[in-house]
Design a protein around this motif. Structure first.
Motif, PDB file in Angstrom:
ATOM      1  N   ASP A 196      -7.588   3.948  -8.240  1.00  0.00           N
ATOM      2  CA  ASP A 196      -7.312   3.453  -6.890  1.00  0.00           C
ATOM      3  C   ASP A 196      -5.879   3.794  -6.484  1.00  0.00           C
ATOM      4  O   ASP A 196      -5.612   4.120  -5.324  1.00  0.00           O
ATOM      5  CB  ASP A 196      -7.522   1.941  -6.810  1.00  0.00           C
ATOM      6  CG  ASP A 196      -8.997   1.548  -6.849  1.00  0.00           C
ATOM      7  OD1 ASP A 196      -9.849   2.424  -6.580  1.00  0.00           O
ATOM      8  OD2 ASP A 196      -9.291   0.379  -7.152  1.00  0.00           O
ATOM      9  N   GLN A 197      -4.975   3.732  -7.450  1.00  0.00           N
ATOM     10  CA  GLN A 197      -3.578   4.067  -7.168  1.00  0.00           C
ATOM     11  C   GLN A 197      -3.431   5.560  -6.860  1.00  0.00           C
ATOM     12  O   GLN A 197      -2.635   5.948  -5.995  1.00  0.00           O
ATOM     13  CB  GLN A 197      -2.679   3.682  -8.356  1.00  0.00           C
ATOM     14  CG  GLN A 197      -1.198   3.974  -8.164  1.00  0.00           C
ATOM     15  CD  GLN A 197      -0.566   3.189  -7.028  1.00  0.00           C
ATOM     16  OE1 GLN A 197      -1.131   2.226  -6.525  1.00  0.00           O
ATOM     17  NE2 GLN A 197       0.619   3.615  -6.600  1.00  0.00           N
ATOM     18  N   ILE A 198      -4.202   6.393  -7.529  1.00  0.00           N
ATOM     19  CA  ILE A 198      -4.176   7.827  -7.237  1.00  0.00           C
ATOM     20  C   ILE A 198      -4.626   8.074  -5.802  1.00  0.00           C
ATOM     21  O   ILE A 198      -4.039   8.887  -5.092  1.00  0.00           O
ATOM     22  CB  ILE A 198      -5.063   8.606  -8.234  1.00  0.00           C
ATOM     23  CG1 ILE A 198      -4.452   8.552  -9.642  1.00  0.00           C
ATOM     24  CG2 ILE A 198      -5.246  10.058  -7.791  1.00  0.00           C
ATOM     25  CD1 ILE A 198      -5.281   9.236 -10.699  1.00  0.00           C
ATOM     26  N   THR A 199      -5.677   7.363  -5.381  1.00  0.00           N
ATOM     27  CA  THR A 199      -6.152   7.497  -4.001  1.00  0.00           C
ATOM     28  C   THR A 199      -5.053   7.101  -3.017  1.00  0.00           C
ATOM     29  O   THR A 199      -4.825   7.791  -2.009  1.00  0.00           O
ATOM     30  CB  THR A 199      -7.405   6.623  -3.774  1.00  0.00           C
ATOM     31  OG1 THR A 199      -8.471   7.117  -4.600  1.00  0.00           O
ATOM     32  CG2 THR A 199      -7.839   6.653  -2.324  1.00  0.00           C
ATOM     33  N   LYS A 200      -4.351   6.004  -3.303  1.00  0.00           N
ATOM     34  CA  LYS A 200      -3.267   5.553  -2.423  1.00  0.00           C
ATOM     35  C   LYS A 200      -2.142   6.587  -2.368  1.00  0.00           C
ATOM     36  O   LYS A 200      -1.618   6.892  -1.293  1.00  0.00           O
ATOM     37  CB  LYS A 200      -2.717   4.211  -2.919  1.00  0.00           C
ATOM     38  CG  LYS A 200      -3.686   3.044  -2.755  1.00  0.00           C
ATOM     39  CD  LYS A 200      -3.101   1.764  -3.345  1.00  0.00           C
ATOM     40  CE  LYS A 200      -4.090   0.613  -3.266  1.00  0.00           C
ATOM     41  NZ  LYS A 200      -3.567  -0.618  -3.914  1.00  0.00           N
ATOM     42  N   LEU A 201      -1.787   7.124  -3.537  1.00  0.00           N
ATOM     43  CA  LEU A 201      -0.713   8.117  -3.593  1.00  0.00           C
ATOM     44  C   LEU A 201      -1.122   9.409  -2.882  1.00  0.00           C
ATOM     45  O   LEU A 201      -0.313  10.018  -2.177  1.00  0.00           O
ATOM     46  CB  LEU A 201      -0.337   8.406  -5.045  1.00  0.00           C
ATOM     47  CG  LEU A 201       0.378   7.281  -5.787  1.00  0.00           C
ATOM     48  CD1 LEU A 201       0.481   7.606  -7.276  1.00  0.00           C
ATOM     49  CD2 LEU A 201       1.767   7.035  -5.198  1.00  0.00           C
ATOM     50  N   ALA A 202      -2.382   9.810  -3.066  1.00  0.00           N
ATOM     51  CA  ALA A 202      -2.869  11.017  -2.402  1.00  0.00           C
ATOM     52  C   ALA A 202      -2.772  10.867  -0.887  1.00  0.00           C
ATOM     53  O   ALA A 202      -2.352  11.793  -0.176  1.00  0.00           O
ATOM     54  CB  ALA A 202      -4.311  11.302  -2.818  1.00  0.00           C
ATOM     55  N   LYS A 203      -3.137   9.691  -0.399  1.00  0.00           N
ATOM     56  CA  LYS A 203      -3.048   9.438   1.048  1.00  0.00           C
ATOM     57  C   LYS A 203      -1.593   9.484   1.509  1.00  0.00           C
ATOM     58  O   LYS A 203      -1.296  10.028   2.584  1.00  0.00           O
ATOM     59  CB  LYS A 203      -3.669   8.093   1.395  1.00  0.00           C
ATOM     60  CG  LYS A 203      -3.761   7.839   2.900  1.00  0.00           C
ATOM     61  CD  LYS A 203      -4.446   6.525   3.215  1.00  0.00           C
ATOM     62  CE  LYS A 203      -4.664   6.374   4.727  1.00  0.00           C
ATOM     63  NZ  LYS A 203      -3.414   6.546   5.509  1.00  0.00           N
ATOM     64  N   GLN A 204      -0.686   8.933   0.704  1.00  0.00           N
ATOM     65  CA  GLN A 204       0.733   8.968   1.066  1.00  0.00           C
ATOM     66  C   GLN A 204       1.241  10.412   1.138  1.00  0.00           C
ATOM     67  O   GLN A 204       1.980  10.768   2.066  1.00  0.00           O
ATOM     68  CB  GLN A 204       1.544   8.171   0.047  1.00  0.00           C
ATOM     69  CG  GLN A 204       1.341   6.663   0.117  1.00  0.00           C
ATOM     70  CD  GLN A 204       2.040   5.920  -1.009  1.00  0.00           C
ATOM     71  OE1 GLN A 204       2.937   6.467  -1.667  1.00  0.00           O
ATOM     72  NE2 GLN A 204       1.637   4.682  -1.248  1.00  0.00           N
ATOM     73  N   TYR A 205       0.824  11.220   0.159  1.00  0.00           N
ATOM     74  CA  TYR A 205       1.245  12.622   0.154  1.00  0.00           C
ATOM     75  C   TYR A 205       0.719  13.346   1.382  1.00  0.00           C
ATOM     76  O   TYR A 205       1.448  14.099   2.045  1.00  0.00           O
ATOM     77  CB  TYR A 205       0.751  13.320  -1.117  1.00  0.00           C
ATOM     78  CG  TYR A 205       1.762  13.329  -2.241  1.00  0.00           C
ATOM     79  CD1 TYR A 205       2.732  14.335  -2.326  1.00  0.00           C
ATOM     80  CD2 TYR A 205       1.756  12.348  -3.213  1.00  0.00           C
ATOM     81  CE1 TYR A 205       3.661  14.355  -3.356  1.00  0.00           C
ATOM     82  CE2 TYR A 205       2.683  12.344  -4.249  1.00  0.00           C
ATOM     83  CZ  TYR A 205       3.627  13.353  -4.311  1.00  0.00           C
ATOM     84  OH  TYR A 205       4.545  13.378  -5.333  1.00  0.00           O
ATOM     85  N   MET A 206      -0.554  13.132   1.702  1.00  0.00           N
ATOM     86  CA  MET A 206      -1.136  13.841   2.836  1.00  0.00           C
ATOM     87  C   MET A 206      -0.572  13.340   4.161  1.00  0.00           C
ATOM     88  O   MET A 206      -0.350  14.127   5.082  1.00  0.00           O
ATOM     89  CB  MET A 206      -2.657  13.723   2.814  1.00  0.00           C
ATOM     90  CG  MET A 206      -3.314  14.399   1.607  1.00  0.00           C
ATOM     91  SD  MET A 206      -2.655  16.051   1.223  1.00  0.00           S
ATOM     92  CE  MET A 206      -2.997  16.954   2.728  1.00  0.00           C
ATOM     93  N   ASP A 207      -0.320  12.037   4.265  1.00  0.00           N
ATOM     94  CA  ASP A 207       0.309  11.505   5.472  1.00  0.00           C
ATOM     95  C   ASP A 207       1.696  12.124   5.657  1.00  0.00           C
ATOM     96  O   ASP A 207       2.084  12.502   6.772  1.00  0.00           O
ATOM     97  CB  ASP A 207       0.426   9.985   5.398  1.00  0.00           C
ATOM     98  CG  ASP A 207      -0.915   9.280   5.595  1.00  0.00           C
ATOM     99  OD1 ASP A 207      -1.877   9.943   6.028  1.00  0.00           O
ATOM    100  OD2 ASP A 207      -0.991   8.064   5.313  1.00  0.00           O
ATOM    101  N   LYS A 208       2.433  12.224   4.553  1.00  0.00           N
ATOM    102  CA  LYS A 208       3.767  12.813   4.609  1.00  0.00           C
ATOM    103  C   LYS A 208       3.694  14.285   4.978  1.00  0.00           C
ATOM    104  O   LYS A 208       4.482  14.774   5.805  1.00  0.00           O
ATOM    105  CB  LYS A 208       4.462  12.646   3.250  1.00  0.00           C
ATOM    106  CG  LYS A 208       5.878  13.208   3.194  1.00  0.00           C
ATOM    107  CD  LYS A 208       6.830  12.436   4.094  1.00  0.00           C
ATOM    108  CE  LYS A 208       8.251  12.906   3.934  1.00  0.00           C
ATOM    109  NZ  LYS A 208       9.184  12.184   4.822  1.00  0.00           N
ATOM    110  N   TYR A 209       2.728  14.986   4.397  1.00  0.00           N
ATOM    111  CA  TYR A 209       2.580  16.415   4.695  1.00  0.00           C
ATOM    112  C   TYR A 209       2.275  16.634   6.176  1.00  0.00           C
ATOM    113  O   TYR A 209       2.881  17.485   6.833  1.00  0.00           O
ATOM    114  CB  TYR A 209       1.478  17.026   3.838  1.00  0.00           C
ATOM    115  CG  TYR A 209       1.201  18.472   4.179  1.00  0.00           C
ATOM    116  CD1 TYR A 209       2.097  19.477   3.809  1.00  0.00           C
ATOM    117  CD2 TYR A 209       0.066  18.830   4.910  1.00  0.00           C
ATOM    118  CE1 TYR A 209       1.862  20.802   4.149  1.00  0.00           C
ATOM    119  CE2 TYR A 209      -0.167  20.158   5.244  1.00  0.00           C
ATOM    120  CZ  TYR A 209       0.726  21.131   4.860  1.00  0.00           C
ATOM    121  OH  TYR A 209       0.502  22.441   5.211  1.00  0.00           O
TER     122      TYR A 209
END
Length: 217
Positions: A196-209
């Motif tokens: 679940d934390q990976i999903t949250k981090l992935a979303k943060q990365y994509m939002d930032k990108y």
């Protein structure tokens, strides 16, 4: 057209997750978590057990999602490259440039992303038909190195990998890098099973990108 389409998918993905999993199961669960977070660029390294099976099963599972692009990483020889391609890998990444890998990738119209550190290595790779240079390890350089490379080689496409994170990816992308390769803190929660934390981090990365690229999603 196949190669051009894959290159376009890599560029659209922007952030390529570099998976170094301890088991096939961990890799598959990590991939699901990343995709759930909106990340579409996936590099399955051949340090992962049964990496070819991970690639094959991932491509089969997400075959209807045209945005997802799955490649093979840590490919050290042409034999491994062919195994990866036969499993469906859409791109091949290695930590160094290898002419035999370039040849097999060109034969199958699969993009090859070799790790390079010098102008000489980059020039050699470009002459062998390489479309994207993996600047590796990126932690050795400052983002300003991209300017130094693009001065004599303005046509080169660069993807920094190794040391790229959510705090510094903007610097690399703003220098004109076509994409960034990310592992480290993005994938670390897999070691404790916190997908679940990976999903949250992935979303943060994509939002930032997307914020960096000023793309509305």
């Amino acid at each position: 057209m196949k190669k051009a389409n894959i290159l376009l998918k890599l560029e659209k993905s922007g952030v390529i997750a570099v998976l170094r999993s301890e088991t096939k199961e961990e890799a598959l669960k990590t991939i699901d978590a990343l995709v759930n977070g909106g990340l579409t660029g996936l590099e399955v390294t051949f340090t992962t057990p049964q990496a070819d099976e991970v690639i094959r099963e991932t491509i089969s599972k997400y075959k209807n999602d045209s945005a997802i692009v799955v490649g093979a990483g840590t490919v050290l020889d042409a034999m491994t490259a062919r195994i990866a391609i036969m499993a469906g890998a859409e791109f091949v990444v290695s930590p160094m440039f290898d002419a035999d890998i370039a040849e097999i990738c060109n034969l199958y119209q699969v993009p090859y992303l070799p790790g390079c550190m010098t102008i000489t290595e980059i020039k050699t790779a470009l002459r062998s038909g390489v479309d994207i240079i993996k600047l590796f390890p990126a932690s050795t350089y400052e983002p300003s190195f991209v300017d130094a490379v693009k001065a004599p080689l303005p046509q080169v496409n660069i993807m920094p990998t190794g040391g790229v994170n959510i705090e510094n990816m903007e610097q690399w992308i703003n220098k004109g890098c076509v994409a960034v390769g990310v592992g480290g803190n993005l994938l670390a929660p897999a070691k404790t099973g916190d997908y679940d934390q990976i999903t949250k981090l992935a979303k943060q990365y994509m939002d930032k990108y997307h914020e960096i690229k000023m793309v509305t999603v």
